[in-house]
Scaffold this motif. Structure first.
Motif, PDB file in Angstrom:
ATOM      1  N   GLY A 271       0.916  -1.091  -0.025  1.00 40.53           N
ATOM      2  CA  GLY A 271       0.057   0.147  -0.190  1.00 40.53           C
ATOM      3  C   GLY A 271       1.137   1.771   0.165  1.00 40.53           C
ATOM      4  N   VAL A 272       2.183   1.313   0.000  1.00 42.23           N
ATOM      5  CA  VAL A 272       2.727   2.650  -0.154  1.00 42.23           C
ATOM      6  C   VAL A 272       2.980   2.918  -1.229  1.00 42.23           C
ATOM      7  CG1 VAL A 272       5.452   3.513   0.629  1.00 42.23           C
ATOM      8  CG2 VAL A 272       4.743   1.476   2.031  1.00 42.23           C
ATOM      9  N   THR A 273       2.767   4.245  -1.673  1.00 40.85           N
ATOM     10  CA  THR A 273       2.712   5.078  -2.762  1.00 40.85           C
ATOM     11  C   THR A 273       3.744   5.425  -2.608  1.00 40.85           C
ATOM     12  OG1 THR A 273       0.588   5.546  -1.938  1.00 40.85           O
ATOM     13  CG2 THR A 273       1.802   6.406  -4.700  1.00 40.85           C
ATOM     14  N   PHE A 274       4.713   5.547  -4.655  1.00 39.15           N
ATOM     15  CA  PHE A 274       5.734   6.196  -4.794  1.00 39.15           C
ATOM     16  C   PHE A 274       6.175   6.387  -6.137  1.00 39.15           C
ATOM     17  CE2 PHE A 274       7.134   2.230  -2.517  1.00 39.15           C
ATOM     18  CZ  PHE A 274       8.666   2.802  -1.872  1.00 39.15           C
ATOM     19  N   HIS A 275       6.376   7.813  -5.668  1.00 35.38           N
ATOM     20  CA  HIS A 275       6.929   8.970  -6.662  1.00 35.38           C
ATOM     21  C   HIS A 275       7.963   8.771  -7.894  1.00 35.38           C
ATOM     22  CE1 HIS A 275       2.149  10.247  -6.541  1.00 35.38           C
ATOM     23  NE2 HIS A 275       2.215  10.049  -5.469  1.00 35.38           N
ATOM     24  N   HIS A 276       7.983   8.733  -8.832  1.00 33.53           N
ATOM     25  CA  HIS A 276       9.400   8.064  -9.090  1.00 33.53           C
ATOM     26  C   HIS A 276       9.956   9.528  -9.519  1.00 33.53           C
ATOM     27  CE1 HIS A 276      10.344   4.245  -7.603  1.00 33.53           C
ATOM     28  NE2 HIS A 276       9.282   4.264  -8.049  1.00 33.53           N
ATOM     29  N   LYS A 277      11.158   9.980  -9.664  1.00 33.66           N
ATOM     30  CA  LYS A 277      11.782  10.732 -10.324  1.00 33.66           C
ATOM     31  C   LYS A 277      11.082  12.525 -10.066  1.00 33.66           C
ATOM     32  CE  LYS A 277      14.344   8.497 -12.509  1.00 33.66           C
ATOM     33  NZ  LYS A 277      15.488   7.491 -12.095  1.00 33.66           N
ATOM     34  N   CYS A 278      10.629  12.554  -8.297  1.00 36.12           N
ATOM     35  CA  CYS A 278      10.596  13.725  -8.341  1.00 36.12           C
ATOM     36  C   CYS A 278      10.701  14.499  -6.507  1.00 36.12           C
ATOM     37  CB  CYS A 278       8.946  12.968  -6.987  1.00 36.12           C
ATOM     38  SG  CYS A 278       7.897  12.666  -8.568  1.00 36.12           S
ATOM     39  N   VAL A 279      11.006  15.777  -7.271  1.00 34.15           N
ATOM     40  CA  VAL A 279      11.675  16.067  -6.135  1.00 34.15           C
ATOM     41  C   VAL A 279      10.424  17.406  -5.633  1.00 34.15           C
ATOM     42  CG1 VAL A 279      14.007  16.335  -6.699  1.00 34.15           C
ATOM     43  CG2 VAL A 279      12.575  18.586  -7.843  1.00 34.15           C
ATOM     44  N   PRO A 280      10.878  17.943  -4.295  1.00 35.51           N
ATOM     45  CA  PRO A 280       9.399  18.739  -3.630  1.00 35.51           C
ATOM     46  C   PRO A 280       9.418  20.294  -3.990  1.00 35.51           C
ATOM     47  CG  PRO A 280      11.124  17.970  -2.145  1.00 35.51           C
ATOM     48  CD  PRO A 280      11.897  17.311  -3.473  1.00 35.51           C
ATOM     49  N   LEU A 281       8.789  21.055  -3.822  1.00 36.65           N
ATOM     50  CA  LEU A 281       9.175  22.380  -4.332  1.00 36.65           C
ATOM     51  C   LEU A 281       8.396  23.360  -3.237  1.00 36.65           C
ATOM     52  CD1 LEU A 281       7.617  22.246  -7.725  1.00 36.65           C
ATOM     53  CD2 LEU A 281       9.917  22.713  -7.635  1.00 36.65           C
ATOM     54  N   GLU A 287      -5.558  25.969   6.476  1.00 34.80           N
ATOM     55  CA  GLU A 287      -6.180  26.677   7.186  1.00 34.80           C
ATOM     56  C   GLU A 287      -6.326  25.444   8.783  1.00 34.80           C
ATOM     57  OE1 GLU A 287      -9.417  28.793   6.558  1.00 34.80           O
ATOM     58  OE2 GLU A 287      -7.765  30.584   5.943  1.00 34.80           O
ATOM     59  N   SER A 288      -6.428  23.857   7.691  1.00 37.93           N
ATOM     60  CA  SER A 288      -7.075  22.870   8.503  1.00 37.93           C
ATOM     61  C   SER A 288      -5.596  22.493   9.361  1.00 37.93           C
ATOM     62  CB  SER A 288      -7.689  21.954   7.239  1.00 37.93           C
ATOM     63  OG  SER A 288      -6.331  21.410   6.496  1.00 37.93           O
ATOM     64  N   GLY A 289      -4.357  23.056   8.728  1.00 36.64           N
ATOM     65  CA  GLY A 289      -3.268  22.601   9.789  1.00 36.64           C
ATOM     66  C   GLY A 289      -2.606  21.406   8.785  1.00 36.64           C
ATOM     67  N   GLN A 290      -3.205  21.325   8.029  1.00 36.70           N
ATOM     68  CA  GLN A 290      -3.026  19.840   6.725  1.00 36.70           C
ATOM     69  C   GLN A 290      -1.770  21.083   6.497  1.00 36.70           C
ATOM     70  OE1 GLN A 290      -6.443  18.310   5.474  1.00 36.70           O
ATOM     71  NE2 GLN A 290      -5.872  15.815   5.784  1.00 36.70           N
ATOM     72  N   LEU A 291      -0.976  19.822   5.350  1.00 41.37           N
ATOM     73  CA  LEU A 291       0.143  20.892   4.279  1.00 41.37           C
ATOM     74  C   LEU A 291       0.023  20.150   2.819  1.00 41.37           C
ATOM     75  CD1 LEU A 291       3.435  19.337   7.079  1.00 41.37           C
ATOM     76  CD2 LEU A 291       2.538  21.598   6.659  1.00 41.37           C
ATOM     77  N   LYS A 292      -0.217  21.483   2.667  1.00 40.72           N
ATOM     78  CA  LYS A 292       0.198  21.144   0.734  1.00 40.72           C
ATOM     79  C   LYS A 292       1.485  21.104   0.491  1.00 40.72           C
ATOM     80  CE  LYS A 292      -1.516  24.254  -2.470  1.00 40.72           C
ATOM     81  NZ  LYS A 292      -2.800  24.760  -3.069  1.00 40.72           N
ATOM     82  N   VAL A 293       1.658  19.629  -0.553  1.00 35.22           N
ATOM     83  CA  VAL A 293       2.685  19.796  -0.450  1.00 35.22           C
ATOM     84  C   VAL A 293       2.774  19.358  -2.697  1.00 35.22           C
ATOM     85  CG1 VAL A 293       5.044  18.599  -1.088  1.00 35.22           C
ATOM     86  CG2 VAL A 293       3.331  17.927   0.461  1.00 35.22           C
ATOM     87  N   ARG A 294       3.645  20.587  -2.951  1.00 39.03           N
ATOM     88  CA  ARG A 294       4.009  20.509  -4.486  1.00 39.03           C
ATOM     89  C   ARG A 294       4.845  20.241  -4.751  1.00 39.03           C
ATOM     90  NH1 ARG A 294       4.494  24.907  -7.416  1.00 39.03           N
ATOM     91  NH2 ARG A 294       5.583  26.074  -5.984  1.00 39.03           N
ATOM     92  N   TRP A 295       5.232  18.629  -5.878  1.00 41.44           N
ATOM     93  CA  TRP A 295       6.524  18.394  -6.171  1.00 41.44           C
ATOM     94  C   TRP A 295       6.767  18.219  -7.518  1.00 41.44           C
ATOM     95  CZ3 TRP A 295       2.679  15.479  -3.760  1.00 41.44           C
ATOM     96  CH2 TRP A 295       2.193  14.618  -4.584  1.00 41.44           C
ATOM     97  N   LEU A 296       7.584  18.532  -8.445  1.00 35.02           N
ATOM     98  CA  LEU A 296       8.518  18.558 -10.042  1.00 35.02           C
ATOM     99  C   LEU A 296       8.585  16.780 -10.397  1.00 35.02           C
ATOM    100  CD1 LEU A 296       8.828  20.131 -12.474  1.00 35.02           C
ATOM    101  CD2 LEU A 296      10.694  20.207 -11.708  1.00 35.02           C
ATOM    102  N   ASN A 297       7.794  16.418 -11.332  1.00 33.92           N
ATOM    103  CA  ASN A 297       8.611  15.010 -11.988  1.00 33.92           C
ATOM    104  C   ASN A 297       9.515  15.654 -12.873  1.00 33.92           C
ATOM    105  OD1 ASN A 297       9.425  13.199 -13.622  1.00 33.92           O
ATOM    106  ND2 ASN A 297       6.955  12.066 -12.454  1.00 33.92           N
ATOM    107  N   THR A 298      10.661  14.970 -12.245  1.00 32.77           N
ATOM    108  CA  THR A 298      11.456  16.012 -13.029  1.00 32.77           C
ATOM    109  C   THR A 298      12.502  15.729 -14.676  1.00 32.77           C
ATOM    110  OG1 THR A 298      13.317  14.352 -12.111  1.00 32.77           O
ATOM    111  CG2 THR A 298      12.690  16.628 -11.873  1.00 32.77           C
TER     112      THR A 298
END
Ligand code: FAD
Length: 522
Positions: A271-281, A287-298
């Protein structure tokens, strides 16, 4: 004598005499003279520093250990003992064990255990972290008492050089202590690196924080697919916290890549999800306290975003040398990494040494730091000759299905010896205990990388499966002794175990034969 005094001290030391293999031959009495507070000052009370200090004091040296933990950006701090005990091997293994136990509860039903309601089974993060932290605190305490009993001076201060023989310790309250030492060991280890992206320092955690996190992590993004990232993703996912991994290049870079794929296949199937060739941006707090993450597939040059409860950075570690003021002591370091180059643990300044994770080009592992620290103390204080052998150090990745290895990966063996000069033996196998609960056996695999020429010296052993660390440890000793495929196939196995699979290896990759097992007992 206070640590500030510079009086000439004459020590009569009863020093054991060591052979090449570190065996005490005899005791000899020697006298050391010096106008230093200590024979040895160790900066860093982790695996390497403590091992070196204890061995030195056993050999009659007067020793001080400085240890200080700068809180993580999220404010996590801990006690004496270094990374392994507080935020590394030990809490990691305990959480791995917690995850395995959760899986076992489900399997127990297949073995006849009557579990009231499987769907109600969940982990209490608070209870888990409390148990883990209680254990760590007990180890911190025992370590302090041990230092006191051994009469090693423990200074809970941040050390820096004033000159090549003088260290200044800045204590918690800001006061300063100065001490001089004839020999100095730098054993400061490292800390997690933070990528230079918005929100990383403010909102993300690292392995320094996860083992004492004050709330359940929830849906977690793990940035980095080295062993620390995969281990954290593995135990979180098994505990029911959905885990996603951002992989910049390849998972488990530096490890055998076929085995690395087995490990990640198994994690994906769990059940682990992998995003390959990706770097965080960027990481943005909602407001909910959650974290929105953007990343780039290089590779595709595509951006994606997703919301997580926790973002754990596992993008490598840096050596803690910056604040040491190494320049005033004249010690060179590898500027890009901050690590110290010292092939025999001796730096370019003859009485200043380095052990453990701070060393450039050495495996970052606790037993490596400990062994190197001990051997160093014996060379400095007992005239021993033996140097640390950094080759063929065994290690294990504690992912849900563990990966243990020793020696060369298939890739490195090909690079060094050429594919034509190698024979790769491999097999899939079925652990007996997997049958009844019908566990996935698709990734239970092992291989031996050997020279082709008889008697086929083994260069590397690799094993993915249960208790991989326990399996590989004994074979690591065999590799040190020069084990060959002939030895291995003449070894009688212990049945039914997973370790015996090494004694049954007989199919080579070159033969093209099917490496799947026909039956368990033939
Ligand atoms: P450390 O143990 O890091 O100790 C250095 C100490 O020095 C620290 O307490 C630090 O705060 C202190 N210090 C730093 N600068 C100063 C200063 N200027 N003054 C005073 N004190 C200072 N290894 C394994 O073998 N098996 C594993 O399963 C494993 N799992 C790991 C899991 C994780 C999550 C991590 C992060 C590491 C893991 N490791 C594992 C690696 C292992 O923890 C390290 O290799 C080992 O701790 C290195 O020991 P060391 O003595 O070099 O440094």
């Amino acid at each position: 004598m206070t640590i500030f005094s510079n009086l000439v001290r004459i020590n009569i030391l009863l020093k054991p005499l060591y052979t090449e293999r570190g065996v005490i031959l005899a005791q000899r009495t020697i006298a050391t003279h010096g106008n230093f507070d200590y024979d040895l000052a160790v900066i860093g009370g982790g695996s390497g520093g403590l091992a070196c200090a204890k061995e030195a004091v056993n050999l009659g040296a007067k020793v001080a250990v400085l240890d200080y933990v700068t809180p993580s950006p999220q404010g996590t701090k801990w006690g004496l003992g270094g990374t392994c005990v507080n935020v590394g091997c030990i809490p990691k293994k305990l959480m791995h064990q917690a995850a395995l136990l959760g899986e076992s509860i489900h399997e127990a039903v297949a073995y006849g255990w009557q579990v009231p309601s499987l769907k109600d089974i969940k982990i209490s993060w608070a209870a888990l972290t409390e148990s883990v932290q209680n254990h760590i605190k007990s180890v911190n305490w025992v370590t302090r008492v041990d230092l006191r009993d051994k009469k090693i001076e423990y200074i809970n201060g941040l050390g820096e050089f004033k000159d090549a023989h003088t260290i200044i310790a800045t204590m918690k309250n800001g006061s300063k202590k100065e001490l001089t030492a004839k020999n100095i060991v730098i054993a400061v280890g490292g800390r997690p690196q933070y990528p230079e992206i918005p929100g990383a320092v403010e909102y993300c955690i690292s392995s320094d924080d996860i083992f004492s996190l004050g709330h359940p992590p929830g849906k977690t993004l793990i940035v980095g697919a080295g062993y620390i990232g995969l281990e954290c993703a593995g135990f979180l996912n098994s505990m029911g916290f959905p885990a996603t991994v951002l992989v910049r290049s390849v998972p488990l870079r530096g490890f055998d890549q076929q085995m690395a794929r087995m490990v990640t296949n198994e994690m994906e199937q769990k059940g682990v999800t992998f995003h390959h060739k990706c770097v965080p941006l960027s990481v943005e707090k909602l407001e909910s306290g959650q974290l929105k993450v953007r990343w780039l597939n290089t590779e595709l040059q595509e951006q994606s975003e997703e919301v997580f409860d926790t973002v754990l950075l596992a993008t490598g570690r840096y050596a803690l040398t910056k604040s040491l003021n190494l320049e005033v002591a004249g010690v060179n370091c590898v500027t890009s990494s901050g690590k110290i180059s010292a092939s025999t643990e001796q730096t370019n300044v003859p009485h200043i040494f380095a052990v453990g994770d701070v060393l450039a080009g050495r495996p970052e592992l606790t037993p490596v730091a400990i062994h190197a620290g001990r051997l160093l103390a014996r060379r400095v204080f007992a005239g021993a000759q033996q140097h640390m052998d950094y080759d063929n150090v065994a290690t294990t990745v504690f992912t849900p299905l563990e990966y243990g290895c020793v020696g060369l990966s298939e890739e490195l063996a090909i690079e060094r010896h050429g594919a034509d000069n190698l024979e790769i033996y491999h097999a899939y196998y079925k652990p007996t205990e997997f049958f009844i609960p019908q566990r996935n056996i698709r990734n239970c695999y092992l291989k031996a990388v050997a020279l082709r020429e008889a008697p086929q010296k083994i260069l590397g052993l690799h094993f993915v499966g249960p208790v991989a660390g326990e399996v590989i440890q004994g074979f690591a000793a065999a590799i040190k002794c020069g084990i060959t495929m002939e030895h291995l196939s003449n070894t009688v196995g212990i049945h039914p175990t997973v370790a015996e699979e090494f004694t049954r290896l007989n199919i080579t990759k070159r033969s093209g034969k099917d490496p799947n097992p026909a039956s368990c007992c033939s």
